[in-house]
Structure formats: structure tokens, C-alpha cells
Design an enzyme around this catalytic site. Structure first.
Site, PDB file in Angstrom:
ATOM      1  N   LEU A 138       0.812  -1.211   0.000  1.00 18.21           N
ATOM      2  CA  LEU A 138       0.000   0.000   0.000  1.00 18.21           C
ATOM      3  C   LEU A 138       0.849   1.265   0.000  1.00 18.21           C
ATOM      4  CD1 LEU A 138      -2.968  -0.768   2.451  1.00 18.21           C
ATOM      5  CD2 LEU A 138      -3.037  -0.560  -0.038  1.00 18.21           C
ATOM      6  N   GLY A 141       7.298   4.611   4.032  1.00 14.22           N
ATOM      7  CA  GLY A 141       8.047   5.836   4.295  1.00 14.22           C
ATOM      8  C   GLY A 141       9.461   5.519   4.701  1.00 14.22           C
ATOM      9  N   GLY A 142      10.042   6.407   5.534  1.00 13.56           N
ATOM     10  CA  GLY A 142      11.437   6.246   5.912  1.00 13.56           C
ATOM     11  C   GLY A 142      11.695   4.988   6.705  1.00 13.56           C
ATOM     12  N   PHE A 143      10.918   4.743   7.752  1.00  9.47           N
ATOM     13  CA  PHE A 143      11.154   3.561   8.572  1.00  9.47           C
ATOM     14  C   PHE A 143       9.880   2.739   8.760  1.00  9.47           C
ATOM     15  CE2 PHE A 143      10.474   7.284  11.236  1.00  9.47           C
ATOM     16  CZ  PHE A 143       9.414   6.900  12.035  1.00  9.47           C
ATOM     17  N   VAL A 146       3.661  -0.172   4.658  1.00  7.00           N
ATOM     18  CA  VAL A 146       2.256  -0.528   4.839  1.00  7.00           C
ATOM     19  C   VAL A 146       1.881  -1.584   3.805  1.00  7.00           C
ATOM     20  CG1 VAL A 146      -0.108   0.319   4.996  1.00  7.00           C
ATOM     21  CG2 VAL A 146       1.787   1.806   5.652  1.00  7.00           C
ATOM     22  N   LYS A 162       0.739  -1.941   9.127  1.00  5.48           N
ATOM     23  CA  LYS A 162       1.872  -1.013   9.110  1.00  5.48           C
ATOM     24  C   LYS A 162       3.014  -1.617   9.899  1.00  5.48           C
ATOM     25  CE  LYS A 162       3.013   3.844   9.799  1.00  5.48           C
ATOM     26  NZ  LYS A 162       2.490   5.186  10.164  1.00  5.48           N
ATOM     27  N   ASP A 255       1.874  16.974  11.717  1.00  2.98           N
ATOM     28  CA  ASP A 255       2.339  16.566  10.381  1.00  2.98           C
ATOM     29  C   ASP A 255       1.159  16.423   9.423  1.00  2.98           C
ATOM     30  OD1 ASP A 255       4.293  15.998   8.528  1.00  2.98           O
ATOM     31  OD2 ASP A 255       4.330  13.849   8.967  1.00  2.98           O
TER      32      ASP A 255
END
Length: 411
Positions: A138, A141-143, A146, A162, A255
Site C-alpha cells: 500500500l 516511508g522512511g522507517f 504498509v 503497518k 504533520d
């Protein structure tokens, strides 16, 4: 001569015996057929003879008795059918309950009903990590990554898993725990729901609802500038999510951006990725000074090292609104330094395209005001609802699920 006469007498007697036996067999078969038709019991010790009057009288009486029994059975069947019909017409039955007639064999039907209710009330709290089947990707990101998954026991139901790497986020484990805690406490239809958490030696895993409509950034990539009603709907969903975070949970998101606004299969925009959420204290100084967020969405006070209060989320919401209405960022530039300078210069230094109406432009400028106390939303989310941009918008229908999402009309 005597031998011949004896032989003839034997033959005659034999023929008489055969004829009597044949008649006996024929009458007995007829009697048995009559018993089968009229459902009479076996004669037992009574000799039916050769179709005697006594036997015919008995069959007639048995036939009358059977007819009366049939009438009683039909009457009972009608009453039972009527009871079942009336029970099926009751409106208070739940859809997962058994609606059979419990007048007979109550224990059997009750066990079946309880078994059905146990299956329908299956909780994802009972799911083990080994029961999760991978379907596809899906995003990531960085760490974190998903995955789209399903439960083996219930194929067809899609979920998002996730996976947060502990090794990649060695110094950011606080953010992992923050997202887990916030999602567990969240009870809003505008925030993705968390069903279960798992933890291994290398990963923290969150099983959440799958928002299969993608994120808002992908929607803008596919469709370009969004119509005013779609932009208004998306911002209203974000405001509902922020109100739940600020006033119910006592946290700030820090964010808010297009990549973190997810769209589910019903077109509802949900504010996700709560890793940067910060819980505010209950005293008057409800602020935090930790810098985090995404350049181009951060409020000026965050860039200057000032306090991160709930006002910073409304600044980011104004940036998202500008991007939905223009399909470009008001502050993002080629480098982080230039992006920071553009943000500090403020929204008044940004050129608005001519197609933006004055009401929409005023809402964006109010959201992105440099002074936190003059920002739209500084007095709470109710201030946003009273803005002219949302004058004809039905907030009650949005909260109650009675509003069709205009995102569904986009290709």
C-alpha cells in the site's frame, strides 16, 4: 380301478386347494394395500380371512380415524406456520440472530443461535500474527511500510498492516509508541481505526483499516485541481479529525499534509500517520518545543524553534487547502533553506491564481496567518465552521455519515 379313482379325487382336491389359496392370496394383498392407503396398523392376532365383512368394517373405521388425524395435523401445521410468520415479522431481531420457531427443540435451536452470535461477534483482538496473509503493498516511508493483508479465517476482508522497523527508527521509538497509543484511544470516523498491535524483536506492527482510495497526494496527481465542493469536503474531514485529537484526546498532530490524508472506499478523508502526535499537558502551558513535521507544511513558529501548539495544525490545514485548490504548494521551493524562507515571509507573499474565489482565498490566508493567535482555528474548530467558506456546508450530515463524499465522483 380303485387306484384310478383315488388319483382323480386327489387331483380334484388339489385343484380346489389351489383355487382357495389363490383367492386367499388375492384378498390378502388387497387388504394390505388398503392398510397402506389408510395408514391402518397391522391386524395382529385378528384374522382378516377372505375379505370378510368384519375386515371391511374395520378398514372403514380406521379410514375415518386417519382422516380426523390428518385434519388435526393440517390444523397444527397451519398454526405453526402462522407462528413462524409472525416471528419473522418482528423488527427487533438482529441480522445475526436465528429467527426460527423455538416452540420445539428449544435447546438445539438455542445452541445454534448462540453459536451464530459467537461467529458474528468475532473480534480482531483474537487474531494471531500467523493468521495474517499478505496481499500487496500500500505504501511506505522512511522507517515504515504498509501492506495490504487479510485474515485467513475471513478471506475477502482487507486490512492495512503497518510495519515499523525498530532498527531504522532507533532514535524515534517514542514516535512509534505515540502513534500506537493515539490510535488505540482514537474513536473518530475521520481517523483510521486500529484493530490490533503486534510486536516482534525487529518490528512493531499495527493492524488498521485499509483506506483503499489512496492518499490525497495521489488524488491530486490523478485529477489535478479539485472542485470547490471537493476541497471543502476534504478540509471539513480534516477539521473533524483535528477536533477529536485536540479536544478529546489532548494531542496535536504536527504533520498534516496531503500524503497523510487517506481516502477509504466510501470516499471519507481520514487523517492518518499519527507518529508525530504529541500529547499536551493539562495545565495552561499546552505546548511542546520539539521540532518535527514536513518542510512546506510547518508553521513559522515551528521553524523558529518556538512552541508547537494546536495552532500549527491549522496552518498545515491551510497549506493543504491551497494545494487542493491550485495543485501546487505555496511555500515549497527547490531546497529546505528556500522553503523555510518562503514560509517565514508568509502567505501574503504568495500569489494566488485568479480562479480562486475571494471566500476560498480568505480562508487560506486566515489558516496560514503568521501570528498563531490570529490564525483561523485559534478559537477552536467551531470558528472554522462559522467561516463563510462553510456557510452552506452540513457538518451534522458529515459527522453522522449522511453525506455522500464528492471524492467518489472523481475518476
Amino acid at each position: 380301478m380303485s387306484i384310478t379313482r383315488c388319483h382323480m379325487m386327489v387331483m380334484v382336491n388339489f385343484q380346489i386347494f389351489i383355487s382357495m389359496l389363490t383367492k386367499y392370496v388375492r384378498d390378502t394383498s388387497a387388504s394390505q394395500r388398503a392398510r397402506a392407503i389408510y395408514r391402518t396398523p397391522s391386524p395382529g392376532s385378528i384374522d382378516s380371512g377372505f375379505g370378510s365383512d368384519f375386515e371391511r368394517l374395520r378398514l372403514t373405521e380406521s379410514k375415518d380415524q386417519v382422516q380426523k388425524q390428518d385434519q388435526k395435523s393440517q390444523s397444527y401445521a397451519k398454526r405453526s406456520k402462522s407462528r413462524r410468520s409472525s416471528s419473522n415479522e418482528r423488527k427487533w431481531f438482529r441480522c445475526d440472530e436465528v429467527t426460527e420457531d423455538y416452540s420445539d427443540a428449544d435447546d438445539v435451536y438455542e445452541n445454534k443461535r448462540q453459536s451464530t452470535k459467537r461467529q458474528s461477534s468475532f473480534s480482531l483482538d483474537e487474531v494471531a500474527l500467523s493468521e495474517i496473509r499478505y496481499i500487496g503493498d500500500l505504501g511506505g516511508g522512511g522507517f515504515a511500510k504498509v501492506d495490504l493483508v487479510e485474515i485467513k479465517r475471513f478471506p475477502g476482508r482487507k486490512y492495512a498492516l503497518k510495519r515499523l522497523s525498530k532498527r531504522a527508527a532507533r532514535n524515534q521509538e517514542e514516535y512509534l509508541r505515540s502513534e500506537q497509543e493515539t490510535l488505540l484511544r482514537a474513536r473518530s470516523r475521520f481517523i483510521p481505526r486500529l484493530f490490533q498491535t503486534f510486536e516482534t524483536s525487529s518490528h512493531l506492527l499495527l493492524l488498521t483499516e485499509a483506506c483503499l482510495g489512496g492518499d490525497l497526494f495521489s488524488v491530486l496527481e490523478r485529477n489535478g485541481i479539485l472542485p470547490d465542493n471537493v476541497t471543502r469536503y476534504v478540509i471539513a474531514c480534516v477539521i473533524e479529525a483535528l477536533e477529536h485529537l485536540h479536544e478529546t484526546l489532548g494531542v496535536i498532530h504536527r504533520d498534516v499534509k496531503t500524503e497523510n490524508i487517506l481516502v477509504d472506499s466510501n470516499g471519507i478523508a481520514k487523517l492518518g500517520d499519527l507518529g508525530f502526535c504529541k500529547r499536551l499537558s493539562l495545565n495552561e502551558c499546552v505546548e511542546t518545543h520539539t521540532f518535527c513535521g514536513t518542510p512546506g507544511y510547518c508553521a513559522p513558529e515551528m521553524l523558529n524553534g518556538g512552541a508547537n501548539e494546536r495552532f500549527c495544525d491549522f496552518f498545515s490545514t491551510g497549506v493543504v487547502m491551497f494545494e487542493c485548490a491550485t495543485c501546487r504548494s505555496p511555500f515549497r521551493r527547490q531546497s529546505h533553506r528556500e522553503t523555510k524562507r518562503a514560509t517565514l515571509r508568509g502567505i501574503d507573499d504568495v500569489t494566488f491564481p485568479p480562479h480562486l474565489g475571494p471566500v476560498t482565498a480568505h480562508a487560506i490566508r486566515s489558516f496560514c496567518a503568521n501570528s498563531p493567535n490570529r490564525r483561523l482555528g485559534a478559537l477552536g474548530c467551531e470558528e472554522v465552521r462559522r467561516h463563510d467558506n462553510f456557510r452552506s456546508f452540513s457538518w451534522d450530515r458529515l459527522r453522522n455519515g449522511g453525506m455522500k463524499s464528492p471524492l467518489l465522483d472523481l475518476r
